[in-house]
Each structure stands twice: as structure tokens, then as C-alpha cells.
Design a protein around this motif. Structure first.
Motif, PDB file in Angstrom:
ATOM      1  N   ALA A 112     -99.599 107.508  31.180  1.00 27.91           N
ATOM      2  CA  ALA A 112     -98.471 107.923  30.352  1.00 27.91           C
ATOM      3  C   ALA A 112     -98.420 107.112  29.059  1.00 27.91           C
ATOM      4  O   ALA A 112     -98.181 107.664  27.973  1.00 27.91           O
ATOM      5  CB  ALA A 112     -97.166 107.749  31.137  1.00 27.91           C
ATOM      6  N   ALA A 113     -98.638 105.795  29.166  1.00 28.88           N
ATOM      7  CA  ALA A 113     -98.615 104.953  27.970  1.00 28.88           C
ATOM      8  C   ALA A 113     -99.732 105.342  27.003  1.00 28.88           C
ATOM      9  O   ALA A 113     -99.520 105.428  25.787  1.00 28.88           O
ATOM     10  CB  ALA A 113     -98.743 103.487  28.377  1.00 28.88           C
ATOM     11  N   ILE A 114    -100.931 105.589  27.556  1.00 28.74           N
ATOM     12  CA  ILE A 114    -102.051 105.999  26.703  1.00 28.74           C
ATOM     13  C   ILE A 114    -101.764 107.342  26.041  1.00 28.74           C
ATOM     14  O   ILE A 114    -102.025 107.543  24.850  1.00 28.74           O
ATOM     15  CB  ILE A 114    -103.348 106.054  27.530  1.00 28.74           C
ATOM     16  N   MET A 115    -101.209 108.272  26.848  1.00 29.75           N
ATOM     17  CA  MET A 115    -100.904 109.593  26.291  1.00 29.75           C
ATOM     18  C   MET A 115     -99.867 109.492  25.173  1.00 29.75           C
ATOM     19  O   MET A 115    -100.025 110.108  24.106  1.00 29.75           O
ATOM     20  CB  MET A 115    -100.381 110.503  27.402  1.00 29.75           C
ATOM     21  N   LEU A 116     -98.822 108.709  25.392  1.00 26.47           N
ATOM     22  CA  LEU A 116     -97.797 108.557  24.367  1.00 26.47           C
ATOM     23  C   LEU A 116     -98.363 107.920  23.106  1.00 26.47           C
ATOM     24  O   LEU A 116     -98.028 108.325  21.983  1.00 26.47           O
ATOM     25  CB  LEU A 116     -96.639 107.723  24.917  1.00 26.47           C
ATOM     26  N   ALA A 117     -99.234 106.919  23.304  1.00 25.83           N
ATOM     27  CA  ALA A 117     -99.836 106.268  22.143  1.00 25.83           C
ATOM     28  C   ALA A 117    -100.710 107.250  21.365  1.00 25.83           C
ATOM     29  O   ALA A 117    -100.648 107.320  20.133  1.00 25.83           O
ATOM     30  CB  ALA A 117    -100.644 105.049  22.595  1.00 25.83           C
ATOM     31  N   LEU A 118    -101.526 108.018  22.100  1.00 23.26           N
ATOM     32  CA  LEU A 118    -102.401 108.985  21.431  1.00 23.26           C
ATOM     33  C   LEU A 118    -101.600 110.082  20.728  1.00 23.26           C
ATOM     34  O   LEU A 118    -101.904 110.464  19.589  1.00 23.26           O
ATOM     35  CB  LEU A 118    -103.359 109.603  22.454  1.00 23.26           C
ATOM     36  N   PHE A 119    -100.572 110.592  21.418  1.00 24.73           N
ATOM     37  CA  PHE A 119     -99.750 111.628  20.802  1.00 24.73           C
ATOM     38  C   PHE A 119     -99.017 111.090  19.572  1.00 24.73           C
ATOM     39  O   PHE A 119     -98.832 111.807  18.581  1.00 24.73           O
ATOM     40  CB  PHE A 119     -98.753 112.179  21.808  1.00 24.73           C
ATOM     41  N   SER A 120     -98.562 109.835  19.648  1.00 24.97           N
ATOM     42  CA  SER A 120     -97.871 109.249  18.499  1.00 24.97           C
ATOM     43  C   SER A 120     -98.813 109.126  17.309  1.00 24.97           C
ATOM     44  O   SER A 120     -98.451 109.472  16.170  1.00 24.97           O
ATOM     45  CB  SER A 120     -97.315 107.877  18.877  1.00 24.97           C
ATOM     46  N   ILE A 121    -100.034 108.642  17.583  1.00 26.12           N
ATOM     47  CA  ILE A 121    -101.014 108.520  16.501  1.00 26.12           C
ATOM     48  C   ILE A 121    -101.379 109.892  15.953  1.00 26.12           C
ATOM     49  O   ILE A 121    -101.435 110.099  14.729  1.00 26.12           O
ATOM     50  CB  ILE A 121    -102.268 107.782  17.012  1.00 26.12           C
ATOM     51  N   LEU A 130     -93.549 116.922  19.528  1.00 24.78           N
ATOM     52  CA  LEU A 130     -94.241 115.778  20.121  1.00 24.78           C
ATOM     53  C   LEU A 130     -93.496 115.252  21.339  1.00 24.78           C
ATOM     54  O   LEU A 130     -94.094 114.910  22.366  1.00 24.78           O
ATOM     55  CB  LEU A 130     -94.383 114.673  19.067  1.00 24.78           C
ATOM     56  N   LEU A 131     -92.166 115.200  21.254  1.00 24.98           N
ATOM     57  CA  LEU A 131     -91.356 114.744  22.386  1.00 24.98           C
ATOM     58  C   LEU A 131     -91.495 115.685  23.579  1.00 24.98           C
ATOM     59  O   LEU A 131     -91.659 115.233  24.723  1.00 24.98           O
ATOM     60  CB  LEU A 131     -89.890 114.646  21.949  1.00 24.98           C
ATOM     61  N   LEU A 132     -91.456 116.985  23.327  1.00 25.98           N
ATOM     62  CA  LEU A 132     -91.585 117.949  24.429  1.00 25.98           C
ATOM     63  C   LEU A 132     -92.965 117.867  25.077  1.00 25.98           C
ATOM     64  O   LEU A 132     -93.085 117.922  26.304  1.00 25.98           O
ATOM     65  CB  LEU A 132     -91.332 119.369  23.895  1.00 25.98           C
ATOM     66  N   VAL A 133     -94.010 117.730  24.253  1.00 27.06           N
ATOM     67  CA  VAL A 133     -95.361 117.609  24.809  1.00 27.06           C
ATOM     68  C   VAL A 133     -95.489 116.327  25.625  1.00 27.06           C
ATOM     69  O   VAL A 133     -96.125 116.310  26.689  1.00 27.06           O
ATOM     70  CB  VAL A 133     -96.403 117.646  23.665  1.00 27.06           C
ATOM     71  N   SER A 134     -94.891 115.226  25.160  1.00 27.52           N
ATOM     72  CA  SER A 134     -94.958 113.954  25.891  1.00 27.52           C
ATOM     73  C   SER A 134     -94.271 114.072  27.241  1.00 27.52           C
ATOM     74  O   SER A 134     -94.791 113.613  28.267  1.00 27.52           O
ATOM     75  CB  SER A 134     -94.316 112.844  25.057  1.00 27.52           C
ATOM     76  N   ILE A 135     -93.086 114.678  27.267  1.00 23.63           N
ATOM     77  CA  ILE A 135     -92.370 114.841  28.541  1.00 23.63           C
ATOM     78  C   ILE A 135     -93.179 115.720  29.492  1.00 23.63           C
ATOM     79  O   ILE A 135     -93.306 115.412  30.695  1.00 23.63           O
ATOM     80  CB  ILE A 135     -90.976 115.443  28.285  1.00 23.63           C
TER      81      ILE A 135
END
Length: 500
Positions: free
Chosen positions: A10-19, A187-192
């Protein structure tokens, strides 16, 4: 949370999506700005040509100032950021809509103007901004006149350069801000959604780890993780699963080894019993057959044969008992039951038990210990068997006039028990083998025919079972000393026993 696979993914995904989101936003804003500049320059591409075609800008070799003022006023009403410049054919500024003290450039590069008028370059095309040395801007330009020899150029800056900041664009454009908001919401919806999917995909891994941990039995002191793994905290389910798997593999290997060892011991036991019992059985059978075949034996001879057969039968009984005991010790089938007792009293009982046998051989059996020594902790029954075997062995190898001594003394927190004889001693090359089954040093087997040859092996196994070592020192012609150590009863354990 972050230590689990789910948390890490989850942390990696959030970091990648944020970037990725940040990069997409930057690209989108940059593209929008480029599109706006391209559209603005395309829309105003012909404005300079139209002005040159319908107005006389250069008259009699000079700039027509009233026309310049008129052009600036017309354009300024449409776009306040527009500035108008008249250049000579070399690019020098002849006249402009700004004050002379605001001009930072006296010359404008003509290459962008040539590219703009040739229509070969892709829009937007940036030219010099005479009011800013570090700023390049979109423009519209046309040679003066449009046909014939070029006398100069009309150069119009459109007021939207390539250095327009993203912040200014966001502040000025509601659509740009709305696009950013929608991008962040997406981005928030994809992360959730990703977190939910990762939780679903890793739940089977967590369930597997939990199942394996449940399957593993509690640590009984024999099966444990490696020393480096015991202090290590698993970083996630995979590493935890690896540690549990290593522990299970270690346990399985030990169980396989125990099974193989038990099978080997059973085969050895069968082999040893068939080999060890052959000699006394053969001897017993020979004497009994002699009694049956020879009818003319005298009563004295018949009695002698029967006594010999009885002696072989007794030897067979003792050998079977010793073999059974040794096989149990080898197969770890004997468990110790430690308890406090006086080893001095036990030694005194052993001396009384063998006193008659010692007297018959003319051997002195003496003790060398104080009756005030502290108690020891061990299995009293197994220790009695050990002392019996050592004393019996000493008596067998001691001749008339010999001495067998049981000595006990304390060293620190241990009690040292020694059995010493004045027998012939053991050769140096025989010492490594004296605890083997049926081994007899030198030619001493003839001097002790009643022995089974298993006493020392049994004694050593018992001492090893108490986490000790049966040691031997011997000098040829002087005698042999066997010794072992037992733990002294500590004051803490004595107090605990009293409270109980």
C-alpha cells in the motif's frame, strides 16, 4: 501496519501514484500552457501582416509615429499585454510602444522572425522580449513592406511568454484549478481501490502464515529457531513465513534423523543380541549335550557340568539384562529423575554390597570421603548402577592384595566421584576403546571371565545422560582411576524444596 506485506504494498502504491499524479499534473499544466500559447500565436499570426498591408509604418526612411501610436492604441484595447516594435532590416529597434528607459534590448534576433514568416516552424515560436533579457515570448511579425525590398519589420509581442509560471496559470484559470481538483480526487479513489485490492490479495498469505504458526507445536527446548532468527523481528508476513518454515524444516529433519537413528539402533540391537548370545548359548548347549550323550559320567563330573551350565545360564541372564539396559540408553529410552541425595551414603552402601566379593579375592575395598559433604542432584538409581559397574570392574581387574578406593570430594559447585584400583593398568593405545562393548584391555579377559563386557559402556551412557563425562586415567603397573562429576545442591534449590 507498515511491517506487513499489505502495508508495504500500500505504501509503495501510494508513493507511485503520488509521483505519477504529480508528473501527470505537471505534464497537463505544461501542455495546457503550450496549447494556449500555440492557439494565441496561431490566432494572431496574420495581425502584423494585416497592419503592414493597410498602414504606412515607414515613411521617407523613418518611422511614421502617428501610425505607430494608432496601432498600439488599437491593439492595447484588445490585449493590454501587447507591445509594438519597429525594427530595421538588421533587427535594431527603431521605434517602440514603450519608453526608451524600459527597453533592455536594442536588437532583436531575426532567426525566429524568419522562421515565423516562412511557416516552416511549429508553433509556438518564441522571440526576444526587449523588456526582459531572460524572457522569450510569442509574437507576430511581418517584413515592411510585405513585397519588394525589406526596409524593416513590424514586431508585435503578444504578452504570453514561455516563462509563465504554473502558479499564475492556476490563479488565473478556473478550469486549470478544476482539472487539478478532479485529478487529485481520481488519485484518491484509485488509491483507496488499490488498498482494498491489496488487502484482498494478501489475505490468503496472512491466513497461510497463521495456519502454519498454529500447526507448529510449542517450543519444547529441542526444536527452536536459529539463534540469529530468535532475536529477529519479522518485517512482514513473507519473512515470518520463512522463519516458520525454517523452524518446521529443522523439526522435520530432526524427526527424520530420530527415525533413522532409532531404526539403526534397532538393527544394531538385533545384530548385537544375536552375536552376544551365541557364545554362552553354545557353551550351555555343549554342556547339556554332554550330559545327555555320556551316560557313564560320575556324580562328581555330572555335578561339575551342571554347575558350569548354571554359570553360563547366569552369565546369559546378566548379559541379556545389560544388553537391554544399554539398548535403552542408546535409544534415549531412559529418562532421568533428578533428586537431592547423599552420594557418600550411596557409596557406603555400594562398599557394603561388594565387601564380601572383595574379601574373597583378597582385595581391600576402602572409602575416602567425609560424611559432611553436601547433597548432590542426580538420578539416585542410575548413579547406583554407575558406581556398581565401576566397582565391579575395579574388583575384576584387581588381584590378591590389591586396593579399590571410592573417593569423593567437592570442587566449587560440583562433587567429584572417583573409583581407583591398583590393577595392571591400561595401555595408552587401549584407552580410546575401553568404553566400547566387550572390549577388554590387554589379556585381562581371561582374568575376569564372569564379566559381560558392557559395564563401562553402561556407566558412560548414564553419566552422559546427566550431561557429564566419565573420565579415565591409567598408568600401566600402577592402576586406573575412573571419575565423574555431579552438581551440588544449591542453596536456592534447597530453600525452594523447603518451602514446598
Amino acid at each position: 501496519m507498515i511491517r506487513s506485506v499489505h502495508g508495504k504494498l500500500a505504501a509503495i502504491m501510494l508513493a507511485l501514484f503520488s509521483i505519477l499524479g504529480f508528473i501527470l499534473i505537471i505534464i497537463t499544466l505544461f501542455s495546457n500552457r503550450m496549447y494556449f500559447q500555440e492557439a494565441s500565436q496561431r490566432l494572431n499570426r496574420s495581425i502584423a501582416k494585416e497592419l503592414v498591408s493597410h498602414r504606412v509604418i515607414i515613411k521617407d526612411g523613418g518611422v511614421n509615429e502617428p501610425v505607430m501610436v494608432e496601432i498600439y492604441n488599437d491593439l492595447h484595447q484588445v490585449d493590454p499585454g501587447v507591445q509594438v516594435y519597429v525594427l530595421d532590416r538588421f533587427g535594431h529597434i527603431l521605434a517602440s510602444s514603450v519608453r526608451s528607459d524600459e527597453l533592455l534590448l536594442e536588437h532583436v534576433a531575426l532567426e525566429p522572425i524568419f522562421m515565423f514568416n516562412s511557416r516552416k516552424g511549429k508553433l509556438p515560436i518564441y522571440g526576444d522580449d526587449p523588456m526582459d533579457l531572460n524572457h522569450r515570448t510569442i509574437f507576430s511579425a511581418c517584413p515592411i513592406p510585405t513585397k519588394g525590398d525589406v526596409e524593416g519589420y513590424l514586431y508585435i509581442t503578444l504578452g504570453e511568454g514561455e516563462d509563465v509560471s504554473i502558479g499564475k496559470m492556476l490563479a488565473a484559470s478556473h478550469i486549470a484549478r478544476l482539472s487539478i481538483y478532479y485529478a487529485l480526487l481520481g488519485l484518491l479513489l484509485v488509491s483507496i481501490t488499490g488498498l482494498i485490492l491489496f488487502n484482498y490479495l494478501t489475505r490468503r498469505l496472512r491466513k497461510l502464515t497463521s495456519s502454519i504458526e498454529t500447526f507448529m507445536p510449542p517450543d519444547d527446548g529441542e526444536i527452536s529457531l536459529p539463534e540469529d532468527a530468535e532475536k529477529k523481528i519479522p518485517r512482514d508476513e513473507i519473512e515470518k513465513l520463512q522463519m516458520v518454515f525454517d523452524a518446521m524444516a529443522k523439526r522435520i529433519k530432526k524427526q527424520v534423523w530420530d527415525l533413522e537413528d532409532g531404526d539403526r539402533l534397532r538393527r544394531e540391537l538385533v545384530t548385537n543380541i544375536s552375536h552376544d548370545l551365541r557364545t554362552p548359548l553354545t557353551s550351555l548347549q555343549g554342556y547339556l549335550e554332554t550330559l545327555l550323550l555320556k551316560k557313564n559320567l560320575s556324580d562328581e563330573e555330572r555335578e561339575r557340568f551342571l554347575e558350569t551350565a548354571l554359570k553360563q545360564s547366569d552369565r546369559l541372564r546378566r548379559m541379556v539384562a545389560d544388553l537391554f539396559e544399554l539398548s535403552q540408553l542408546d535409544a534415549h529410552g531412559v529418562r532421568t529423575h533428578p533428586e537431592p541425595f547423599s552420594v557418600c551414603e550411596l557409596a557406603q552402601d555400594i562398599i557394603q554390597k561388594f565387601q564380601l566379593s572383595a574379601d574373597k579375592k583378597g582385595v581391600r575395598l576402602i572409602s575416602d570421603f567425609s560424611s559432611h559433604l553436601p547433597l548432590v542432584v542426580a538420578d539416585i538409581g542410575l548413579m547406583e548402577r554407575t558406581l556398581e559397574n565401576l566397582v565391579k570392574n575395579a574388583l575384576q581387574y584387581s588381584s590378591d592384595g590389591g586396593i579399590v578406593t571410592i573417593s569423593i570430594h567437592q570442587e566449587d559447585e560440583e562433587m567429584v566421584v572417583q573409583v581407583q584400583d591398583t590393577g595392571p593398568g591400561i595401555l595408552k593405545e587401549d584407552l580410546p576403546h575401553i568404553f566400547n562393548r566387550y572390549f577388554r584391555a590387554g589379556d585381562s579377559a581371561e582374568d575376569a571371565p564372569e564379566g559381560t563386557g558392557l559395564g563401562l559402556a553402561i556407566a558412560r551412557r548414564i553419566v552422559n545422560l546427566h550431561e557429564g563425562e566419565l573420565e579415565v586415567l591409567s598408568t600401566v603397573g600402577i592402576g586406573t582411576v575412573f571419575s565423574f562429576r555431579l552438581p551440588v545442591l544449591s542453596q536456592e534449590r534447597m530453600a525452594c524444596g523447603t518451602d514446598s
